[in-house]
Scaffold this active site. Structure first.
Site, PDB file in Angstrom:
ATOM      1  CB  ILE A   1      -6.014   4.700  14.418  1.00  0.00           C
ATOM      2  CG1 ILE A   1      -4.919   5.801  13.838  1.00  0.00           C
ATOM      3  CG2 ILE A   1      -7.125   5.392  14.558  1.00  0.00           C
ATOM      4  CD1 ILE A   1      -5.215   6.696  12.717  1.00  0.00           C
ATOM      5  CG  ASP A   2      -5.243  -1.223  14.534  1.00  0.00           C
ATOM      6  OD1 ASP A   2      -4.990  -1.257  15.724  1.00  0.00           O
ATOM      7  OD2 ASP A   2      -6.295  -1.663  14.059  1.00  0.00           O
ATOM      8  CE  LYS A   3       4.290  -0.812  11.226  1.00  0.00           C
ATOM      9  NZ  LYS A   3       3.931  -1.451  10.027  1.00  0.00           N
TER      10      LYS A   3
ATOM     11  NE  ARG B   1      -7.642  -5.007  11.151  1.00  0.00           N
ATOM     12  CZ  ARG B   1      -6.581  -5.026  11.530  1.00  0.00           C
ATOM     13  NH1 ARG B   1      -6.028  -4.136  12.664  1.00  0.00           N
ATOM     14  NH2 ARG B   1      -5.506  -6.092  11.283  1.00  0.00           N
TER      15      ARG B   1
END
Length: 303
Positions: free
Chosen positions: A139-141, A239
């Protein structure tokens, strides 16, 4: 051994800076590290060395020599991690916002991988190599929430196969701009690189199939608390799909509005639920994590 990668510039990629073009092709590498490789004369365009600011042209042949990752550069670090579940096969982590999942060239410290190497010692799958031991998905930062780690190769293969079959339950919660009118929305739109900005993803014809199921949790003035269930797992899927229905995520530095009165550290997005068939027990297990404080604080303000 160094890795040689070769690319042919397409028509819609023409005009990108060389460092930006390579960043879009090599998603895991920071642009600053790519600039270093260019400076070290490890990149050639049509057999000739060019600077990072060189603007690529259609049919340019770009060859990059990527230095081999060094085992010693990914060291165990005693970083606290929130362990939700652990056995001999798997580890379920609740990742905080602002933590990178795995090292990338030029950034080998303070990642989740450094923390799990310290915690698990040598008990991690080796399928994704030195840089990503045990990492099945990411998962993104700036996204918080649940992440599964494989502690051996059998577990890794089982979880990867379930991801490929889209049989893993993955539910996220987020706050988006605007009041979403429909209680439930399914977005089925293909996702690929944004032709106008290669560092972004977008809904594009000919992109990879992507399906997200959205559901309203609570409406506020000018904002909505939403739930999303992923049917596929494309880069930045929630997103990009939220943006495609004109409801970008609150705090999203890439796809959202620039003004952010809540001063978040990135998008307000939390991986809340994760469910799958256990690799060795062969039974369905599911985990649910509480919304983090940063998320709850914003909801309280919206109320």
């Amino acid at each position: 051994m160094d890795e040689i990668r070769e690319f042919l510039v397409l028509e819609d990629e023409e005009g990108d800076r060389l460092d930006v073009y390579l960043s879009s092709q090599l998603g895991d590498m920071s642009r600053s590290y790519i600039q270093k490789i260019i400076k070290d004369k490890k990149v050639k365009v049509n057999g000739k060395e060019e600077k990072a600011k060189y603007l690529v042209k259609e049919d340019d042949k770009v060859i990059i020599e990527i230095p081999a990752p060094k085992l010693l550069e990914v060291l165990p670090q005693d970083i606290p991690i929130d362990i939700v579940y652990e056995d001999t096969d798997i580890l379920i982590i609740n990742k905080p916002q602002d933590m990178v999942v795995h090292p990338a060239p030029g950034n080998y410290e303070n990642t989740l991988v450094n923390a799990i190497i310290y915690h698990c010692k040598d008990k991690l799958s080796s399928i994704n190599g030195v840089i990503r031991p045990g990492i099945v998905h990411r998962i993104d930062k700036d996204t918080s929430g649940l992440l599964m780690i494989a502690k051996n190769n059998n577990s890794h293969n089982s979880l990867a196969e379930q991801l490929k079959d889209h049989s893993i339950t993955r539910e996220y919660e987020f706050i988006c701009h605007g009041v979403v009118k429909e209680d439930k929305i399914t977005v089925n739109k293909p996702i690929g690189r944004n032709p106008k900005d290669r560092l972004k993803m977008a809904v594009v014809p000919g992109g990879k199939n992507a399906v997200t199921h959205f559901e309203v949790v609570q409406r506020f003035e000018n904002f909505t608390h939403m739930r999303a269930r992923l049917e596929t797992g494309r880069t930045h899927q929630i997103r990009v799909h939220a943006l495609s229905i004109n409801h970008p995520l609150l705090g999203d530095p890439v796809y959202g509005p620039k003004n952010n009165k809540f001063k978040t550290n990135g998008q307000t997005l939390h991986a809340k639920k994760l469910g799958f068939i256990h690799p060795s027990k062969n039974e369905y297990i599911e985990f649910d994590s509480e919304l983090p404080n940063y998320f709850k604080d914003i909801i309280n303000k919206l109320k």
